[in-house]
Structures are given as C-alpha cells and as structure tokens.
Design an enzyme around this catalytic site. Sequence first.
Site, PDB file in Angstrom:
ATOM      1  N   ASP A  30       0.789  -0.834   0.091  1.00 31.57           N
ATOM      2  CA  ASP A  30       0.094  -0.344   0.075  1.00 31.57           C
ATOM      3  C   ASP A  30       1.103   0.934   0.344  1.00 31.57           C
ATOM      4  O   ASP A  30       1.622   1.301   1.183  1.00 31.57           O
ATOM      5  CB  ASP A  30      -0.873   0.026   1.046  1.00 31.57           C
ATOM      6  CG  ASP A  30      -1.874   1.103   1.089  1.00 31.57           C
ATOM      7  OD1 ASP A  30      -3.175   0.716   0.627  1.00 31.57           O
ATOM      8  OD2 ASP A  30      -1.724   2.354   1.608  1.00 31.57           O
ATOM      9  N   ARG A  74      -5.809  12.061  -1.454  1.00 26.73           N
ATOM     10  CA  ARG A  74      -6.429  11.590  -2.520  1.00 26.73           C
ATOM     11  C   ARG A  74      -7.430  12.205  -3.064  1.00 26.73           C
ATOM     12  O   ARG A  74      -8.321  12.192  -2.656  1.00 26.73           O
ATOM     13  CB  ARG A  74      -5.791  10.711  -2.939  1.00 26.73           C
ATOM     14  CG  ARG A  74      -4.381   9.708  -3.298  1.00 26.73           C
ATOM     15  CD  ARG A  74      -3.809   8.851  -4.192  1.00 26.73           C
ATOM     16  NE  ARG A  74      -2.836   8.402  -3.629  1.00 26.73           N
ATOM     17  CZ  ARG A  74      -2.685   7.330  -3.519  1.00 26.73           C
ATOM     18  NH1 ARG A  74      -3.042   5.529  -3.249  1.00 26.73           N
ATOM     19  NH2 ARG A  74      -1.260   7.298  -3.113  1.00 26.73           N
TER      20      ARG A  74
HETATM   21  C1  MIC Z   1      -5.549   4.188  -2.727  1.00 20.79           C
HETATM   22  O1  MIC Z   1      -5.285   4.863  -1.225  1.00 20.79           O
HETATM   23  O2  MIC Z   1      -5.281   4.316  -3.275  1.00 20.79           O
HETATM   24  C2  MIC Z   1      -4.833   2.174  -1.706  1.00 20.79           C
HETATM   25  C3  MIC Z   1      -6.592   1.286  -2.134  1.00 20.79           C
HETATM   26  O3  MIC Z   1      -5.249   1.739  -0.656  1.00 20.79           O
HETATM   27  C4  MIC Z   1      -3.558   2.060  -2.786  1.00 20.79           C
HETATM   28  C5  MIC Z   1      -3.504   0.696  -2.726  1.00 20.79           C
HETATM   29  C6  MIC Z   1      -4.621  -0.032  -4.147  1.00 20.79           C
HETATM   30  O4  MIC Z   1      -4.673   0.205  -4.442  1.00 20.79           O
HETATM   31  O5  MIC Z   1      -5.176  -1.581  -3.415  1.00 20.79           O
HETATM   32  C7  MIC Z   1      -2.663   3.093  -1.927  1.00 20.79           C
HETATM   33  O6  MIC Z   1      -2.409   3.259  -1.998  1.00 20.79           O
HETATM   34  O7  MIC Z   1      -1.802   1.812  -2.868  1.00 20.79           O
HETATM   35 FE1  SF4 Z   2      -7.075   3.368   2.511  1.00 22.52          FE
HETATM   36 FE2  SF4 Z   2      -7.299   5.325   1.648  1.00 22.52          FE
HETATM   37 FE3  SF4 Z   2      -4.868   5.236   2.998  1.00 22.52          FE
HETATM   38 FE4  SF4 Z   2      -5.715   4.339   1.274  1.00 22.52          FE
HETATM   39  S1  SF4 Z   2      -5.362   6.112   1.012  1.00 22.52           S
HETATM   40  S2  SF4 Z   2      -4.860   3.559   2.619  1.00 22.52           S
HETATM   41  S3  SF4 Z   2      -7.529   3.865  -0.139  1.00 22.52           S
HETATM   42  S4  SF4 Z   2      -7.265   5.205   3.992  1.00 22.52           S
END
Ligand code: MIC
Ligand code: SF4
Length: 642
Positions: A119, A379
Amino acid sequence: MGLTLTEKIIKSHIVDGEMKKGTEIGLKIDQTLTQDATGTMAYLQFEAMGVDQVKTERSVAYIDHNTLQSGFENADDHRFIGSIAKKHGIWFSRPGNGICHQVHLERYGKPGRTLIGSDSHTPTGGGIGMLAFGSGGLDVAVAMGGGAYYITMPQVVKINLTGKLNDWVSAKDVILRVLQLLSVKGGVGKVMEYTGDGVKTLSVPERATITNMGAELGATTSIFPSDEVTKAFLRSQGREEDWTELTADDDAVYDGEVNIDLSRLVPLAACPHSPDNVRTVEEIGNIKIDQVCIGSCTNSSLQDLLKAAHILKGKTVHPDVSLAIAPGSRQVYNMMAQCGALSDLIDAGARILECACGPCIGMGQAPNSKGISLRTFNRNFEGRSGTKDGQVYLVSPETAAASAVAGVLTDPGGLGKMPPYVMPERFCINDNMVVAPASPEEAEKVEVLRGPNIKPFPINTPLAENIEAAVTLKVGDNITTDHIMPAGAKILPLRSNIPEISKHCFAVCDETFPSRALEAGKSIVVGGANYGQGSSREHAALAPLYLGVKAIICKSFARIHRQNLVNNGILPLEFVNGSDYDRIDCGDELVMENIRDVIEHNKDIVVKDKTKGIEIPVKCELSERGRGMILAGGLLNFTKNG
Ligand code: MIC
Ligand code: SF4
C-alpha cells in the site's frame, strides 16, 4: 562526514549494493504489511514461491479496504487471507479492527526498523521513525520469504521545521504546504527527512499524517526522528521497550533543504483534482459544500477526531451537508466512546462509519453529482470518490468539522481558543481482533479457504526477440493508478480476478481500451510525465499484462508503478527527448527490433514508428537485476530461474 537518519537505517539494513546515490540497493526488511485489496494477489504470489513460514520479524495482514461485502467476493477474500495468514506465520487483523497504517502505528511500528507494505501509504510508519516503503504485492511476498527489497539509493532532503503551529492549524496543513512547494513529482527519488526544533511540538500521529502524504509527493518515503515524544507514545501504547532514540548526525549532509516555519502556516486545502493544487482556505473563499468526510489513514487518529468532536459538540451539521466520520482504528473508536466524544459526533448528526478506508477508496459515500466534498484524506483524483464529476478538496479535520457546521468552506481560525490535546496516559489496548498465526507444527493442518472469485494471476513470458505492436492508448501527464485500474465499490471486489477486473482498465480515460487491447493481442501504451503516480496497486500492471500490453512509453514514471511493471515483465520506456511524445499517436504501428539483445546488453533503444516513418530514441534505465527480470518476464520467473 555524519549520516542522515535515513542513511543510518539503510546502513544497518543494506544487504546488496553500496550506499551510492542513484544506484540500486537491497535492504533487509524487518516487517511487512498487506491490506486486503492488494493482499490476495500478494499471498497468491507468496504461495507460488513455495515458502512455508515468513522470515520477517513481524508480518501483518489487514482487512480494511473491501469491507462493504456487497456480494460474496469480499467476504471470500477475507477468509482466504485469514486462512493463508494463519498457515504461514502472518498476524491477521480482522475486518473492523481498523485501517492498516493507523493500527500498525499504534501496535507494531518500531523506530529504526524497515517496513514494506502493499500500500503506497506505508510511509505512515515514518512518523514513528521507521524506514517504511509502499511497494507492489510481489515485493512484499519476496520480503516475507526473506528476500531483500530493492530501491534506488535515494537523495535525502531535509525538511527543517521551526516554530509551533497556531491554534486550528494542523499537521495536514504542514504536508499540504510541502505539496504546494514541491508538487506531486517533487519527491521522486528522494526521502523527506524532518528535522528542526518544530519536530518536538508534533505528536506521533501528527508526524504520521505528514509522512503518510509524502506518498503524494512521489517520495521514496518520509521519516521523523525518534525522540521523547515517540517514547511517550510507545509508553502509552504499552510498548516502551520498542523505543530507541534515533536522530541524524549534527554534521549530516543533505541533498536539499526546505524550511517551514510552523507558526506562519494557515489552514490550506488541495483543490480538485490534485493533492498539490493547494491554496489557503481564505483564498478559496466560503464555497458552498455538499459533503464532509473525516477519516482515512491520513487523519483518523484520536487527536484528529477529538478536535472534530470539540468543534461539533452542541452543534448540528448544516442541513445541506452530509457528514461521514470513519475512525482509523478500533482503539480510536473505543476511546471516543469511552470519553463521550463519540456521543458529541452522533448528537451533531455525523454518520459514523466502521473503522476502514471507506469513502477514501470509493467504498460508499460517493458525493452527489458535481457535489463539493471536503475530505481529510490524501487523494482527490478525478472520479476516485465514485462520482465522476465530484469535486473533492483535501483539508484538515479542523477545517472539515468547522465547514460541516457552517455549510460552506470555513477557516476554523475564528473558533476561539483551541483546547490543548493531551495524549492519554494509556491508550485503550485490546489486540483481540488480531489473530495469531498457527505454530509451525500446527500450520500444516491449516486449510487455505478459496472462494470462486479468486482466480490465478497472469504470469508473463520471457521477453521476445522483437516487439511489433500498435499504440492502443495515448494518455497525458500525471496519469494515476486510479486511471489505469480504478477502484470503488463496483470494481474493488474484483481484485482477486484479473480477467474480470481488466474489463475496467483505463475506464476513466477510454472505456473501449480493454476490448481493443484484447483484440489487438499485443499493444503499447504511451503516457506523459509521472505516469502511474498514486497507489501501489499491482493490478495497474497485472491488468495491462493480461490485456497484452508489452511496453509503456512515457516521459517519466512514478516509482512504485515502474517497479510493478518491471516485476511483471512489462517494458518501462522513457522518451530521451520529451517532445517526441507529440510525434506518436494512438494507432501508430511501432517496432523495436532485437529488443531482447538490446536490453540484455544495455544498448541504445530505438523505436521505429512505421506509420509515421520516423525513429524515436527511448531509454530503459535498469540495474542488472532489473534487466534480468525484464528478460525473464518478471520477478517470479527471474527468481525461479535462479
Ligand atoms: C489507495 O489509497 O489508492 C489504496 C487503495 O490504498 C492503494 C492500494 C490499492 O489500490 O489497493 C494504495 O495507496 O496503494
Ligand atoms: Fe485506505 Fe485511503 Fe489510506 Fe489508501 S489512502 S490506505 S484507501 S485510507
């Protein structure tokens, strides 16, 4: 010459290469984490490697992304991950226990250790003094098997914090300011190391907010020193023995420096659709809002939620606004309940969600059409919220809560004196939702439970002698992995099924891409700068692989995505002259003659555009190991070939 903190941890973990900037180094990895959306693939890959028990000091499998369970798929994946974790020595954090990064910080993070996670926000661990990297699932699988994790020896940038934050200005505003200064490409190839007098004024969760969003800078990782504040945090988590003091040497030499006077910061917001599109809340003005979401791995700590509760206490959420709050962990949730602050949130009309990623990854709470949503997340890429024309602004919990009451974007500065946050003497510690792995003797008997949605992952074939294929897609700058392989409530449940999920590949850019690519059999994608920024999801390489994509040619790549392409044997090519991007069009027939020989012997690469009758020089900067992976058709083949 003294060492930076980053160099110190690298020095104590390096197992391959030399600490020479820009060269490839291999690091021993102490801890790993996975989450469910990337975890199923990571564990299938781990299985394919044939290792019985993990070789790390601690590996944890979290369930936090796909918790909607709108069909059998998510629940099946949870059971698969739970059973495979038990069999192979991995701790299993059950759904409901919280977001991987928040829980890991609370319960497992250790200063001075290395961590990789499937992640991109794994650098959250930098808040507690870990050298923590986001990576693809395959890299995590290799690390669990005891293999090294490879990165390019980074440059180290000093971010010198002085002064103290004013009331209602918070850690989120610090990292938004860094993003404003450096942009989403500003951290590529670099580690952001925080130092200076201002560091001691920030709590561990505040530091973690800052290192978490270092991912949005494209940084290799970000790190804070481990000091008395870290020690106090670990003591309150009942883990004082995990503390060690860690700082850079006084005469450490850095590759760059950014100075931030905390006392001069004001509330900021990242406007749609990029985390670096930052302006002051005052400049943006009192725009009318439709939704507020508080939570995510960036801003869901006890400190964050207590501040929000303080602002909301005795008030009512504005009638035109929907407020959703997701605590980061069960520890946070429970403590909010115990002190009564949860009741303040409920009274105010907040919609309390379970401790999970939730709306951050489009799992529910999509805003209304053209809806303006203020989120404490990291994001705000177009469409990520689940609403194509949703307008997401990234803000601090203070700005979010104040705005939820006012109904318009509001600078919390006008709220009077902010009550001081005092960290509890002892956090509420209860690890009963983390299942211990079976003992090595019992492990053999554990059955791995697989649902019908779990399909084998595609494995590439060795690189061909020549590549001859058409461009099936041309995209612009800053393409995110959310463009390449979108997430959200409809698509995330397909993460264990590459043939199915591939049907949504690049859906945000061109819905016809998957069928055209499949029909073509093999093809090439052309992109602009910072291609593949954002998440670590390997699916952004696996789906194109399944659809026959042989190479990506672009102006530049984001780190994790480029590694995922190499790991899966897809050629990552960069234009030697960025302006050549304009000379290739979708549909052009491209040829790379003797490409196998060219890669093997590191020769200059020329792409012939047969349609235009031109030749375009491109480069593919790879270490010897990287070249080996491309030639073999990916990391798994490369490892098998020995
Ligand atoms: C994200 O924030 O986009 C995610 C979902 O946590 C991703 C991982 C994924 O796509 O499963 C990340 O940041 O790596
Ligand atoms: Fe989860 Fe959002 Fe963090 Fe990715 S950015 S690990 S989807 S809480």
